[in-house]
Scaffold this active site. Sequence first.
Site, PDB file in Angstrom:
ATOM      1  CG  ASP A 134      -1.741  -1.173   1.412  1.00 58.37           C
ATOM      2  OD1 ASP A 134      -2.098  -1.749   0.377  1.00 58.37           O
ATOM      3  OD2 ASP A 134      -2.050  -1.533   2.565  1.00 58.37           O
TER       4      ASP A 134
HETATM    5  N1  URA Z   1      -1.277  -6.043   3.823  1.00 55.78           N
HETATM    6  C1  URA Z   1      -1.700  -4.772   3.909  1.00 55.78           C
HETATM    7  O1  URA Z   1      -2.670  -4.490   4.588  1.00 55.78           O
HETATM    8  N2  URA Z   1      -1.012  -3.850   3.248  1.00 55.78           N
HETATM    9  C2  URA Z   1       0.088  -4.092   2.507  1.00 55.78           C
HETATM   10  O2  URA Z   1       0.684  -3.193   1.936  1.00 55.78           O
HETATM   11  C3  URA Z   1       0.507  -5.447   2.437  1.00 55.78           C
HETATM   12  C4  URA Z   1      -0.193  -6.395   3.095  1.00 55.78           C
END
Ligand code: URA
Length: 319
Positions: A114
């Site tokens: 993310d």
């Molecule tokens: N899980 C999440 O919530 N975010 C990420 O970036 C990777 C795994």
Amino acid sequence: MAQKKNNEEEKLTRLNKFISNAGVTARRKADELIFTGRVTVNMQTVTEPGTKVNPEKDVVKVDGEKVKPQSEFIYVVLFKPRGYVTTTHDEKGRPTVMDLIGLNTRLYPIGRLDYDTDGVLLLTNDGEFSNMMMHPRHKVFKTYFAKLDKPIEEPDMKKLREGIIIDGRPTSRAKVRIIPNTADQNIWISIHEGRNRQVRRMLETLGYIVQRLKRVEYARIGLDGLKPGEWRYLSEEELANARKLATPKQPVFRKPESEGAPPADKKGKKGGKKKKKKDKKKKEQLADSPPQPASDSDVLESISKELENISEQIQDTKE
Ligand code: URA
């Protein structure tokens, strides 16, 4: 015509460099091999290390063994900082992880992190490797450091381990540990699926807010001293190990009869009830066995390198 000649010339490389780049031996040793007549180019013995060869066309042999040119594939690990998107192009014009790599070769991220998650991001131009790392069938684990808004309760750790319903279906088993010697709201969690915002949503479902999320490992590949925004090539060992982790221990799909599988026994001798029962038992056993990494100590050992970094960051967030 002149253009074609230039292209051909660009591909030429010195024989000693070609041999050492292919991983046969170091450059000096390659010189020795050449001087002592152990190297042939297109069946002719060559004793001049500076001889130019075309890795795409010329057949180079050392002691009669063909030297395979170095792979064209590139594998890197980037310390993705927060505030970057994991795409090759962002419509909103936000910075992308590609802005940080700066290689001429086009690389693709293996999965996503993310915008507000940082840590290990693998990139490659090898589609097969990428698929191996991401496909749920291969069960390649990714480990995250998560700082929660409150200490985690033991029953919730159990739920995370057993699976949480998100998007209407349970997540696969996770490995979860409270990070020793820190507040109970700092955990490590290892998963092998890659659903959208999976870790955050798993924890949110249980009533926790993830205040900080960092991926500390992917297929046991860690950051090893990289700073946010820095990257490095994967070592041969890391690559081999990642491939090994992704190799299924037993075939998942049975070959169709046309590809050589024995025909099913209609009367039930081999492929009948008995076998089905046995298969069912096997499946149950597999479902019961813990996912990789095989043990808690494995997880601990493989991410302990990151602990120092993490502790610093926890300190930062406290300040
Ligand atoms: N899980 C999440 O919530 N975010 C990420 O970036 C990777 C795994």
